[in-house]
Design a protein around this motif. Sequence first.
Motif, PDB file in Angstrom:
ATOM      1  N   ARG A 177      -0.237  64.065  51.241  1.00  0.00           N
ATOM      2  CA  ARG A 177       0.891  63.879  52.138  1.00  0.00           C
ATOM      3  C   ARG A 177       0.491  63.074  52.946  1.00  0.00           C
ATOM      4  O   ARG A 177       1.301  62.111  53.654  1.00  0.00           O
ATOM      5  CB  ARG A 177       1.332  65.044  52.450  1.00  0.00           C
ATOM      6  N   LYS A 178      -0.727  63.128  53.609  1.00  0.00           N
ATOM      7  CA  LYS A 178      -1.217  62.296  54.691  1.00  0.00           C
ATOM      8  C   LYS A 178      -1.319  60.789  54.321  1.00  0.00           C
ATOM      9  O   LYS A 178      -0.909  60.262  54.879  1.00  0.00           O
ATOM     10  CB  LYS A 178      -2.608  62.844  54.901  1.00  0.00           C
ATOM     11  N   LEU A 179      -1.675  60.609  52.881  1.00  0.00           N
ATOM     12  CA  LEU A 179      -1.820  59.292  52.463  1.00  0.00           C
ATOM     13  C   LEU A 179      -0.257  58.680  52.519  1.00  0.00           C
ATOM     14  O   LEU A 179      -0.479  57.426  52.861  1.00  0.00           O
ATOM     15  CB  LEU A 179      -2.450  59.324  51.064  1.00  0.00           C
ATOM     16  N   ALA A 180       0.590  59.488  51.975  1.00  0.00           N
ATOM     17  CA  ALA A 180       2.029  58.865  51.890  1.00  0.00           C
ATOM     18  C   ALA A 180       2.422  58.404  53.175  1.00  0.00           C
ATOM     19  O   ALA A 180       3.195  57.457  53.508  1.00  0.00           O
ATOM     20  CB  ALA A 180       3.015  59.887  51.118  1.00  0.00           C
ATOM     21  N   ILE A 181       2.125  59.195  54.132  1.00  0.00           N
ATOM     22  CA  ILE A 181       2.615  58.875  55.560  1.00  0.00           C
ATOM     23  C   ILE A 181       1.866  57.684  56.119  1.00  0.00           C
ATOM     24  O   ILE A 181       2.357  56.627  56.679  1.00  0.00           O
ATOM     25  CB  ILE A 181       1.900  60.091  56.488  1.00  0.00           C
TER      26      ILE A 181
END
Length: 319
Positions: A177-181
């Motif tokens: 999820r951090k990557l997506a952000i």
Amino acid sequence: MKAIRVRAFGGPEVMVLEDVPDLHAGPQQVLVHVKAAGVNPTDTYTRSGTSRRPALPYTPGIDAAGIVEAVGEGVTRVKVGARVYISGSLSGAYAEQALCDEYQVHPLPERVTFAQGAGVNVPYATAYRALFQLAKTTPGEIVLVHGASGGVGVAAVQLARAAGIEVIGTGGTERGRKLAIEQGAHRVLDHHAPNYLDQIQPLTQGHGVDVILEMLANINLDKDLKVLAMGGRVVVIGSRGKIEIDPRDAMMRDASILAMLLFNATPDESFIIHSALYAGLEDGTLRPVVGKEIPLAEAPRAHREIMEPNAYGKIILIP
Ligand SMILES: NC(=O)c1ccc[n+]([C@@H]2O[C@H](COP(=O)([O-])OP(=O)(O)OC[C@H]3O[C@@H](n4cnc5c(N)ncnc54)[C@H](OP(=O)(O)O)[C@@H]3O)[C@@H](O)[C@H]2O)c1
């Protein structure tokens, strides 16, 4: 040269690194010295014999990046020494050399590494086709990238963000999820959390999402239809089984369920896709994320890992 060869369909262990004769470019063909090869889930379906069945033995892999080693008679678009990524080949990408038809070879801008280049074709072409050629997403619309942490998801997030589309992404891990952000999603949700899609209404001020790019339709399609806006579109990109849906959910919203296979793109559509991808790679809006680099000889490990949860960008093989 060395290449992975598959002599019988089966588990990851059927992929073996072998010495094979060097390849040569015939008329209209381009020989690419492969610096990196991309691993895609579809490579595992082919290897196990559950989808397309190439004649045996064969070398797996669709995506790679490298340097043009030789060009055959009549080739006009590429020159020896050029940095390129490929969208398929005649010989397979999990190898030190790949023999391509000229149309399968695309320029790779200097700022993009070979490992990143090996993660361009299937993920970015699929995301582009789903977002723009099928769903016809426009700036100002809201897209849910349902599975934003893997190869196609990261590509979709970057493409959508650059086009002025509001992006909600999902990931199964904090890291994903951090990557997506980091890659441009405005909001993220955990697709393993109970009732996570209940957050779509408040996040979109009750509008719903205009477009959903769906990586696992057999789990999500029924829920997807319930969070679409009026006139919403779901594009089924990935599905690994059957699912029951309630068609009334689609009727109530004048919604469309679209589905795609990248292989169905026509030559004209592919030309548009790769022209757009080149522009984004060149100006830096498209930045493939290499999660893991694995030696070519360990292709079986790469195939096990691509089918595991906890995706993080691309898995790349290095010859
Ligand atoms: N139609 C086509 O032409 C085409 C082209 C390319 C790919 N595909 C298919 O599209 C899918 C994604 O490809 P990929 O290359 O991005 O694979 P990948 O790199 O392995 O990524 C898989 C993605 O699916 C996510 N996912 C896992 N469980 C999910 C769930 N319950 N709900 C939503 N997402 C979930 C993963 O998230 P976490 O790991 O964070 O949970 C990850 O983001 C695969 O099934 C592939 O075969 C189809």
